[in-house]
Design a protein around this motif. Structure first.
Motif, PDB file in Angstrom:
ATOM      1  N   LEU A   1       0.771  -1.368  -0.121  1.00 13.75           N
ATOM      2  CA  LEU A   1      -0.094  -0.085  -0.166  1.00 13.75           C
ATOM      3  C   LEU A   1       0.723   1.173  -0.036  1.00 13.75           C
ATOM      4  N   ILE A   2       2.029   1.204   0.737  1.00 11.36           N
ATOM      5  CA  ILE A   2       2.710   2.326   0.731  1.00 11.36           C
ATOM      6  C   ILE A   2       3.389   2.645  -0.572  1.00 11.36           C
ATOM      7  N   ALA A   3       3.874   1.422  -1.424  1.00  9.70           N
ATOM      8  CA  ALA A   3       4.545   1.832  -2.521  1.00  9.70           C
ATOM      9  C   ALA A   3       3.569   2.221  -3.816  1.00  9.70           C
ATOM     10  N   LEU A   4       2.209   2.257  -3.474  1.00 12.88           N
ATOM     11  CA  LEU A   4       1.299   2.665  -4.686  1.00 12.88           C
ATOM     12  C   LEU A   4       1.514   4.280  -4.557  1.00 12.88           C
ATOM     13  N   THR A   5       1.899   5.181  -3.538  1.00 19.95           N
ATOM     14  CA  THR A   5       2.382   6.132  -3.605  1.00 19.95           C
ATOM     15  C   THR A   5       3.642   6.819  -3.303  1.00 19.95           C
ATOM     16  N   ASN A   6       4.494   5.865  -2.577  1.00 16.81           N
ATOM     17  CA  ASN A   6       6.046   6.126  -2.413  1.00 16.81           C
ATOM     18  C   ASN A   6       6.640   4.896  -2.493  1.00 16.81           C
ATOM     19  N   LEU A   7       7.150   4.607  -3.369  1.00 19.59           N
ATOM     20  CA  LEU A   7       7.982   3.325  -3.892  1.00 19.59           C
ATOM     21  C   LEU A   7       9.280   3.153  -2.899  1.00 19.59           C
ATOM     22  N   SER A   8       9.962   4.263  -2.896  1.00 24.25           N
ATOM     23  CA  SER A   8      11.185   4.420  -2.255  1.00 24.25           C
ATOM     24  C   SER A   8      11.351   4.084  -0.799  1.00 24.25           C
ATOM     25  N   THR A   9       9.946   4.530  -0.075  1.00 24.12           N
ATOM     26  CA  THR A   9       9.855   4.328   1.264  1.00 24.12           C
ATOM     27  C   THR A   9       9.376   2.775   1.295  1.00 24.12           C
ATOM     28  N   ALA A  10       8.761   2.278   0.448  1.00 24.76           N
ATOM     29  CA  ALA A  10       8.376   1.001   0.892  1.00 24.76           C
ATOM     30  C   ALA A  10       9.635  -0.190   0.599  1.00 24.76           C
ATOM     31  N   VAL A  11      10.387   0.119  -0.285  1.00 27.44           N
ATOM     32  CA  VAL A  11      11.701  -0.556  -0.578  1.00 27.44           C
ATOM     33  C   VAL A  11      12.388  -0.629   0.654  1.00 27.44           C
ATOM     34  N   LEU A  12      12.746   0.547   1.351  1.00 26.93           N
ATOM     35  CA  LEU A  12      13.617   0.867   2.611  1.00 26.93           C
ATOM     36  C   LEU A  12      12.811  -0.012   3.571  1.00 26.93           C
ATOM     37  N   LEU A  13      11.303   0.206   3.766  1.00 25.99           N
ATOM     38  CA  LEU A  13      10.903  -0.725   4.887  1.00 25.99           C
ATOM     39  C   LEU A  13      10.795  -2.200   4.894  1.00 25.99           C
ATOM     40  N   LEU A  14      10.957  -2.764   3.426  1.00 22.98           N
ATOM     41  CA  LEU A  14      10.950  -4.060   3.078  1.00 22.98           C
ATOM     42  C   LEU A  14      12.430  -4.605   3.538  1.00 22.98           C
ATOM     43  N   VAL A  15      13.162  -3.751   3.246  1.00 24.97           N
ATOM     44  CA  VAL A  15      14.690  -4.016   3.668  1.00 24.97           C
ATOM     45  C   VAL A  15      14.834  -4.329   5.149  1.00 24.97           C
ATOM     46  N   THR A  16      14.280  -3.189   5.892  1.00 22.58           N
ATOM     47  CA  THR A  16      14.308  -3.106   7.252  1.00 22.58           C
ATOM     48  C   THR A  16      13.520  -4.489   7.765  1.00 22.58           C
ATOM     49  N   CYS A  17      12.567  -4.575   7.323  1.00 25.48           N
ATOM     50  CA  CYS A  17      11.767  -5.942   7.571  1.00 25.48           C
ATOM     51  C   CYS A  17      12.652  -7.254   7.513  1.00 25.48           C
ATOM     52  N   MET A  18      13.489  -7.129   6.334  1.00 27.08           N
ATOM     53  CA  MET A  18      14.305  -8.422   6.153  1.00 27.08           C
ATOM     54  C   MET A  18      15.325  -8.313   7.188  1.00 27.08           C
ATOM     55  N   LEU A  19      15.948  -7.543   7.618  1.00 24.30           N
ATOM     56  CA  LEU A  19      16.950  -7.149   8.678  1.00 24.30           C
ATOM     57  C   LEU A  19      16.382  -7.687   9.925  1.00 24.30           C
ATOM     58  N   ILE A  20      15.313  -7.203  10.472  1.00 23.16           N
ATOM     59  CA  ILE A  20      14.807  -7.627  11.836  1.00 23.16           C
ATOM     60  C   ILE A  20      14.373  -9.243  11.723  1.00 23.16           C
ATOM     61  N   MET A  21      14.027  -9.617  10.442  1.00 28.90           N
ATOM     62  CA  MET A  21      13.622 -11.077  10.463  1.00 28.90           C
ATOM     63  C   MET A  21      15.096 -12.024  10.393  1.00 28.90           C
ATOM     64  N   PHE A  22      16.125 -11.495   9.872  1.00 30.02           N
ATOM     65  CA  PHE A  22      17.276 -12.114   9.873  1.00 30.02           C
ATOM     66  C   PHE A  22      17.805 -12.239  11.323  1.00 30.02           C
ATOM     67  N   ILE A  23      17.769 -10.960  12.058  1.00 28.93           N
ATOM     68  CA  ILE A  23      18.231 -11.038  13.459  1.00 28.93           C
ATOM     69  C   ILE A  23      17.346 -11.982  14.086  1.00 28.93           C
ATOM     70  N   GLY A  24      16.118 -11.990  13.988  1.00 29.27           N
ATOM     71  CA  GLY A  24      14.875 -12.857  14.543  1.00 29.27           C
ATOM     72  C   GLY A  24      15.159 -14.265  14.272  1.00 29.27           C
ATOM     73  N   ARG A  25      16.053 -14.628  13.591  1.00 26.64           N
ATOM     74  CA  ARG A  25      16.314 -16.021  13.398  1.00 26.64           C
ATOM     75  C   ARG A  25      15.302 -17.025  12.360  1.00 26.64           C
ATOM     76  N   VAL A  26      14.868 -15.943  11.645  1.00 26.37           N
ATOM     77  CA  VAL A  26      14.009 -16.593  10.505  1.00 26.37           C
ATOM     78  C   VAL A  26      14.843 -17.059   9.423  1.00 26.37           C
ATOM     79  N   PRO A  27      14.539 -18.282   9.098  1.00 24.62           N
ATOM     80  CA  PRO A  27      15.248 -19.223   8.010  1.00 24.62           C
ATOM     81  C   PRO A  27      15.300 -18.239   6.716  1.00 24.62           C
ATOM     82  N   THR A  28      16.615 -18.662   6.007  1.00 24.04           N
ATOM     83  CA  THR A  28      16.906 -17.779   4.771  1.00 24.04           C
ATOM     84  C   THR A  28      15.800 -18.361   3.888  1.00 24.04           C
ATOM     85  N   LYS A  29      15.336 -19.393   3.531  1.00 21.74           N
ATOM     86  CA  LYS A  29      14.225 -19.660   2.735  1.00 21.74           C
ATOM     87  C   LYS A  29      12.946 -18.897   2.528  1.00 21.74           C
TER      88      LYS A  29
END
Length: 396
Positions: free
Chosen positions: A162-190
């Motif tokens: 929904l953010i990407a519909l009006t602000n693509l760059s913010t959505a991409v940065l947020l997605l990268v942040t979510c990936m970092l949190i998941m990586f630190i939180g031991r979420v499997p790579t797959k």
């Protein structure tokens, strides 16, 4: 001097270095914004001092939000985050369909009394807090697709999409942040790969149907091909190139009257032009120091939620700053990302202040007697303990 230290110890709790960095960036913001609002004042037929007064008020509101947020036990934000996410969905949809256009982008909605409000900042903060909460409560069954993966992918996909519909760059940065949190939180790579797939899917839909899809494609194509630099990029490069080592001095920028939006998207160019390479490096070091202290607070936290929360919020803030500075010096396509704590903008100031206030709340630790009296039951505390193999969080 002793009284000042006593006052700071009493009222400014948490990591004092983070407080110092925020105060320094806020002071830089007031100075540089004052230098860059001449054309804006002329456009609106008003005095620059009036715009500066409004900006200074926003700075202090952001600091006040930071102070109030750091006084609250960070564990309470876990309870509020899910409610905030549900509110975010209609706000983001309304922004896409009826958003107010400012600075050539319809990313705002108008709220009486409050004024212009950017829902993507609210939604980003809510998602980061809720994601940290979900992961901390699922450390014992992190591999369970139904209980852990599906809720995480659902919220990341919906909010980022929904953010990407009006602000693509913010959505991409947020997605990268979510990936970092998941990586630190031991979420499997797959599972991280599945998040990337979800991000690419929603990104493609945003480019096709979003209000800024054509602009994003044009900017990315121009940057990759390098055949025609946008006007903003050219003027930003000129500001950086003419700044030299020590700059032209405060208030002596030439590009501020030529560069579009020098008080927001390209304010780092004004920093370098007026304060030179030295000033640019100082600002860069302040953000890196902020990241370092945020990650230190993450490591020191006794709970998984606090560690994931501090890491996610600090990374999101500093990553946004790095993108803004990278665009100015030609390392990336124009994105429209503001420079946190420096660029002019009320919504950005408030939510950056809230985010860093939460980080300070984490850095306070759990030694406060009031916090301990309101701690979760022993079984829930056990689930909230830090995962043993997380590099940025201390084992409980």
């Amino acid at each position: 001097m002793i009284k000042v230290k006593e006052w700071a110890d009493k009222y400014l709790e948490g990591d004092k270095v983070i407080w110092a960095v925020v105060f320094a960036l806020s002071a830089i913001s007031i100075l540089v914004v004052y230098s860059s609002i001449g054309t804006l004042a002329y456009k609106h037929s008003t005095m620059p001092e009036r715009i500066l007064l409004t900006h200074t008020m926003h700075v202090f509101i952001g600091l006040a939000a930071m102070w109030f947020a750091h006084r609250v036990d960070y564990r309470y934000y876990s309870k509020l985050s899910k409610f905030a996410l549900w509110i975010s969905i209609p706000l983001l949809i309304y922004t896409f369909t009826n958003g107010v256009s400012l600075n050539d982008a319809a990313r705002w909605i108008y709220i009486p009394i409050v004024g212009s409000f950017q829902p993507s900042d609210f939604a980003s903060l809510a998602l980061i807090v809720n994601l940290a909460s979900m992961l901390s409560k699922r450390q014992q069954n992190i591999d369970d697709i139904k209980e852990s993966l599906i809720p995480i992918l659902f919220w990341c996909g919906v909010i980022c999409g929904l953010i990407a519909l009006t602000n693509l760059s913010t959505a991409v940065l947020l997605l990268v942040t979510c990936m970092l949190i998941m990586f630190i939180g031991r979420v499997p790579t797959k599972y991280l790969a599945m998040l990337v797939f979800v991000g690419l899917l929603f990104g493609a839909l945003a480019l096709k149907f979003g209000s800024r899809g054509e602009t994003a494609r044009s900017r990315i194509t121009s940057f990759i091909e390098g055949t025609h630099l946008p006007f903003q990029a050219v003027q930003g490069h000129i500001a950086v190139a003419t700044g030299g080592i020590l700059g032209k001095g405060p208030g002596n920028s030439d590009q501020r009257n030529i560069l579009p939006h020098p008080y927001s998207d390209f304010i780092y160019a004004i920093v370098i032009e007026e304060y030179g390479m030295v000033g640019g490096i100082v600002v860069l070091v302040l953000y890196l120091l902020l990241l370092h202290r945020g990650m230190k607070a993450s490591y020191a936290s006794e709970r998984a939620f606090g560690g994931l929360l501090s890491a996610g919020l600090c990374f999101d803030t500093v990553c946004q700053a790095m993108v803004n500075m990278g665009v100015v010096v030609g390392l990336g396509p124009i994105t429209g990302q503001p420079l946190p704590l420096i660029s002019m903008g009320g919504t950005s100031m408030v939510f950056t202040g809230l985010a860093l206030g939460i980080v300070l709340s984490v850095s306070r630790g759990e030694k406060d007697a009031h916090w301990e009296q309101n701690a979760e039951p022993s079984e829930e505390r056990e689930q909230q303990k830090q995962p043993r193999n997380v590099p940025t969080a201390k084992a409980a």
